[in-house]
Design a protein around this motif. Structure first.
Motif, PDB file in Angstrom:
ATOM      1  N   SER A 277     -16.146 -18.062  -0.698  1.00 47.37           N
ATOM      2  CA  SER A 277     -15.915 -19.433  -1.143  1.00 47.37           C
ATOM      3  C   SER A 277     -15.188 -20.172  -0.024  1.00 47.37           C
ATOM      4  O   SER A 277     -14.959 -19.620   1.048  1.00 47.37           O
ATOM      5  N   ASP A 278     -14.801 -21.399  -0.281  1.00 42.79           N
ATOM      6  CA  ASP A 278     -14.093 -22.175   0.744  1.00 42.79           C
ATOM      7  C   ASP A 278     -12.584 -21.941   0.711  1.00 42.79           C
ATOM      8  O   ASP A 278     -11.847 -22.548   1.486  1.00 42.79           O
ATOM      9  N   GLY A 279     -12.136 -21.043  -0.183  1.00 42.33           N
ATOM     10  CA  GLY A 279     -10.715 -20.774  -0.279  1.00 42.33           C
ATOM     11  C   GLY A 279     -10.324 -19.501   0.457  1.00 42.33           C
ATOM     12  O   GLY A 279     -11.030 -19.015   1.338  1.00 42.33           O
ATOM     13  N   THR A 280      -9.174 -18.957   0.074  1.00 40.38           N
ATOM     14  CA  THR A 280      -8.682 -17.708   0.645  1.00 40.38           C
ATOM     15  C   THR A 280      -9.006 -16.550  -0.295  1.00 40.38           C
ATOM     16  O   THR A 280      -9.556 -16.741  -1.380  1.00 40.38           O
ATOM     17  N   ASP A 281      -8.638 -15.369   0.131  1.00 39.56           N
ATOM     18  CA  ASP A 281      -8.892 -14.177  -0.685  1.00 39.56           C
ATOM     19  C   ASP A 281      -8.290 -14.324  -2.079  1.00 39.56           C
ATOM     20  O   ASP A 281      -8.907 -13.958  -3.079  1.00 39.56           O
ATOM     21  N   ALA A 282      -7.084 -14.856  -2.162  1.00 39.19           N
ATOM     22  CA  ALA A 282      -6.387 -14.971  -3.441  1.00 39.19           C
ATOM     23  C   ALA A 282      -7.061 -15.946  -4.399  1.00 39.19           C
ATOM     24  O   ALA A 282      -6.904 -15.835  -5.619  1.00 39.19           O
ATOM     25  N   THR A 283      -7.820 -16.902  -3.866  1.00 36.33           N
ATOM     26  CA  THR A 283      -8.466 -17.907  -4.725  1.00 36.33           C
ATOM     27  C   THR A 283      -9.970 -17.693  -4.852  1.00 36.33           C
ATOM     28  O   THR A 283     -10.641 -18.449  -5.557  1.00 36.33           O
ATOM     29  N   ASP A 284     -10.483 -16.661  -4.195  1.00 39.29           N
ATOM     30  CA  ASP A 284     -11.927 -16.411  -4.217  1.00 39.29           C
ATOM     31  C   ASP A 284     -12.274 -15.580  -5.457  1.00 39.29           C
ATOM     32  O   ASP A 284     -12.632 -14.403  -5.372  1.00 39.29           O
ATOM     33  N   THR A 285     -12.167 -16.206  -6.622  1.00 36.72           N
ATOM     34  CA  THR A 285     -12.345 -15.497  -7.885  1.00 36.72           C
ATOM     35  C   THR A 285     -13.548 -16.001  -8.679  1.00 36.72           C
ATOM     36  O   THR A 285     -13.718 -15.620  -9.839  1.00 36.72           O
ATOM     37  N   ASP A 286     -14.377 -16.806  -8.066  1.00 35.51           N
ATOM     38  CA  ASP A 286     -15.582 -17.309  -8.729  1.00 35.51           C
ATOM     39  C   ASP A 286     -16.791 -16.865  -7.909  1.00 35.51           C
ATOM     40  O   ASP A 286     -17.111 -17.451  -6.884  1.00 35.51           O
ATOM     41  N   GLY A 287     -17.461 -15.815  -8.368  1.00 38.12           N
ATOM     42  CA  GLY A 287     -18.592 -15.289  -7.608  1.00 38.12           C
ATOM     43  C   GLY A 287     -19.740 -16.257  -7.465  1.00 38.12           C
ATOM     44  O   GLY A 287     -20.518 -16.163  -6.509  1.00 38.12           O
ATOM     45  N   ALA A 288     -19.854 -17.206  -8.387  1.00 43.81           N
ATOM     46  CA  ALA A 288     -20.940 -18.182  -8.326  1.00 43.81           C
ATOM     47  C   ALA A 288     -20.681 -19.260  -7.282  1.00 43.81           C
ATOM     48  O   ALA A 288     -21.619 -19.946  -6.841  1.00 43.81           O
ATOM     49  N   ALA A 289     -19.429 -19.409  -6.855  1.00 45.62           N
ATOM     50  CA  ALA A 289     -19.075 -20.459  -5.898  1.00 45.62           C
ATOM     51  C   ALA A 289     -19.221 -20.017  -4.449  1.00 45.62           C
ATOM     52  O   ALA A 289     -19.007 -20.808  -3.533  1.00 45.62           O
ATOM     53  N   ARG A 290     -19.598 -18.792  -4.215  1.00 44.04           N
ATOM     54  CA  ARG A 290     -19.683 -18.286  -2.852  1.00 44.04           C
ATOM     55  C   ARG A 290     -20.968 -18.704  -2.159  1.00 44.04           C
ATOM     56  O   ARG A 290     -21.997 -18.897  -2.794  1.00 44.04           O
ATOM     57  N   HIS A 291     -20.877 -18.813  -0.847  1.00 43.20           N
ATOM     58  CA  HIS A 291     -22.039 -19.147  -0.018  1.00 43.20           C
ATOM     59  C   HIS A 291     -22.119 -18.164   1.139  1.00 43.20           C
ATOM     60  O   HIS A 291     -21.138 -17.516   1.509  1.00 43.20           O
ATOM     61  N   LEU A 292     -23.289 -18.044   1.704  1.00 43.96           N
ATOM     62  CA  LEU A 292     -23.517 -17.096   2.789  1.00 43.96           C
ATOM     63  C   LEU A 292     -22.911 -17.606   4.086  1.00 43.96           C
ATOM     64  O   LEU A 292     -23.134 -18.741   4.490  1.00 43.96           O
ATOM     65  N   ASN A 293     -22.152 -16.735   4.752  1.00 45.39           N
ATOM     66  CA  ASN A 293     -21.624 -17.018   6.083  1.00 45.39           C
ATOM     67  C   ASN A 293     -22.131 -15.930   7.017  1.00 45.39           C
ATOM     68  O   ASN A 293     -21.914 -14.739   6.774  1.00 45.39           O
ATOM     69  N   VAL A 294     -22.818 -16.330   8.080  1.00 48.11           N
ATOM     70  CA  VAL A 294     -23.402 -15.387   9.034  1.00 48.11           C
ATOM     71  C   VAL A 294     -22.570 -15.394  10.302  1.00 48.11           C
ATOM     72  O   VAL A 294     -22.389 -16.443  10.935  1.00 48.11           O
ATOM     73  N   ILE A 295     -22.049 -14.233  10.693  1.00 51.19           N
ATOM     74  CA  ILE A 295     -21.211 -14.104  11.885  1.00 51.19           C
ATOM     75  C   ILE A 295     -21.966 -13.252  12.893  1.00 51.19           C
ATOM     76  O   ILE A 295     -22.079 -12.021  12.735  1.00 51.19           O
ATOM     77  N   TYR A 296     -22.505 -13.882  13.918  1.00 54.80           N
ATOM     78  CA  TYR A 296     -23.280 -13.157  14.937  1.00 54.80           C
ATOM     79  C   TYR A 296     -22.350 -12.492  15.945  1.00 54.80           C
ATOM     80  O   TYR A 296     -21.210 -12.927  16.151  1.00 54.80           O
ATOM     81  N   ASN A 297     -22.839 -11.456  16.608  1.00 53.68           N
ATOM     82  CA  ASN A 297     -21.993 -10.700  17.524  1.00 53.68           C
ATOM     83  C   ASN A 297     -21.552 -11.514  18.734  1.00 53.68           C
ATOM     84  O   ASN A 297     -20.510 -11.224  19.328  1.00 53.68           O
ATOM     85  N   ASP A 298     -22.307 -12.546  19.108  1.00 54.83           N
ATOM     86  CA  ASP A 298     -21.893 -13.346  20.264  1.00 54.83           C
ATOM     87  C   ASP A 298     -20.930 -14.466  19.887  1.00 54.83           C
ATOM     88  O   ASP A 298     -20.545 -15.279  20.732  1.00 54.83           O
TER      89      ASP A 298
END
Length: 406
Positions: A277-298
């Motif tokens: 989600s757009d929050g921190t670990d402590a506020t990431d309590t809504d599984g439906a609010a999450r979005h995909l973040n892709v972190i490439y090796n470069d």
């Protein structure tokens, strides 16, 4: 004489009746066998291919290791065409209807998937993906699939506890063999014949009291944790293709827990796939609010590398944690990152990559309670399309080492 002739005819008639009855029964048995062969020929061939290649070892907390070659298709095209599945229950329903034709029920239970992994380059220029699967004692199966229809062949590893096999028991009895037919839907890591490899890792996302599974609810089709890996292995020829495939689906993590994933290909490209989600670990309590973040090796903000990447059991996305103590597996991550930073992301060869994995094997790594173990270690050579697979931290022991290729 007439009476005698009539009397002799009765047993003959009885014999003819029994001959007819036996013939009918034989015809029915043959017809039933033919029907079973037509409906389940691939499933029967797959079940008969299952064999144990390593036995359990109680003293070392080793489960047994099996090998299975999947015959033909396993309905994954149909699975995606009907919209995938938004829960383990939906997935079980689909598998049951296809594999057992609705006659027998099947079950899935997701284990807690710990683990460590990294990508690197050998001195000869080969790209490798190394992965430890950390859990507790369990039985595993190395699974080969080659479904055709434009899909890739692949090798993958399945924890048999996920598909209903007791951790302290052997595969035995018809129901265990039937359960193993679900293995293509439950890979934890693997490599395909295009040199694409991927793995799944827990993230423990949510507040201090519980973990919140990713459960996206848009108008996209649905996919579950391990079926997403199967989709990548079957259809992706590169990291970019894998990311495009995953982006087209709503993710529903299995077993009310949360995961992230790493995928790599033979070009040296890799990426960590996270749902946040757009929050921190402590506020990431809504599984439906999450979005995909892709972190490439470069562009990995934590490793600072360009040609390699590593992952354990915490979210890589920047500013997600307010307390480093919440970054589970960070000590293992530091070990791998420091080793790869020192070497510039280079390992001597595949065996050296396995040695690096042994450095974070759980039987010796911060394992005071004795419960956490590394169930298997795999080094996938993405250039050669081969893999070295070691069971239960028996590094350097030939009897516990398997090699595979295409």
């Amino acid at each position: 004489m007439i009476l005698t002739a009539q009397t002799n005819q009765k047993p003959r008639r009885r014999i003819r009746v029994w001959q007819i009855v036996l013939l009918v029964i034989l015809v029915l048995i043959i017809a039933l066998g033919a029907t079973v062969g037509i409906l389940w020929h691939n499933e029967l061939a797959t079940a008969f291919s299952l064999r144990k290649v390593m036995g359990a070892n109680d003293a070392h907390h080793d489960g047994s290791v099996y090998r299975m070659d999947v015959s033909g298709d396993y309905y994954f095209d149909e699975f995606l065409a009907q919209g995938g599945a938004s829960s383990d229950a939906e997935l079980i329903g689909f598998i049951t209807s296809k594999i057992t034709k609705g006659l027998l029920s099947m079950g899935l239970t997701a284990p807690e998937i710990g683990c460590s992994a990294f990508t690197a380059t050998t001195e000869s220029g080969d790209r490798v993906f190394g992965r430890n699967y950390d859990f507790s004692r369990t039985n595993t199966c190395v699974v080969y699939t080659n479904p055709g229809n434009g899909r890739h062949a692949s090798w993958s590893t399945v924890d048999l506890a996920f598909i209903g096999i007791e951790r302290d028991s052997e595969v035995s009895g018809i129901m265990d063999y039937i359960s193993c037919l679900a293995a293509p839907y439950a890979p934890l890591d693997g490599i395909n014949d295009a040199g694409v490899s991927c793995g799944i890792f827990m993230t423990y996302q949510g507040d201090d009291d519980s973990v919140t599974a990713t459960n996206q609810m848009t108008d996209k089709p649905d996919i579950t944790s391990t079926t997403m890996l199967r989709m990548i292995l079957d259809y992706a020829s590169s990291v970019e293709e894998a990311v495009a495939l995953v982006s087209a689906y709503d993710l529903h993590d299995s077993a009310t827990t949360s995961f992230h994933y790493m995928v790599a290909d033979a070009t040296g490209r890799s990426a960590i796939l996270e749902w946040v989600s757009d929050g921190t670990d402590a506020t990431d309590t809504d599984g439906a609010a999450r979005h995909l973040n892709v972190i490439y090796n470069d562009a990995d903000p934590l490793s600072g590398a360009t040609d390699w990447q590593c992952i354990t059991n915490f979210i890589i996305t920047p500013d997600y944690y307010t307390d480093e103590a919440d970054m589970l597996g960070y000590d293992r991550y530091q070990f791998l990152r420091d080793a790869l930073t020192t070497s510039g992301g280079i390992v001597a060869d595949d065996q050296a990559a396995m040695t690096l994995l042994s450095g974070v094997g759980r039987r010796s790594w911060n394992n005071d309670d004795g419960n956490g173990i590394t169930v298997h270690s795999a080094v996938y050579n993405l250039t050669d399309r081969t893999m070295i697979w070691v069971a239960n931290e028996h590094y350097g022991e030939e009897a516990y080492t398997l090699t595979f290729g295409f």
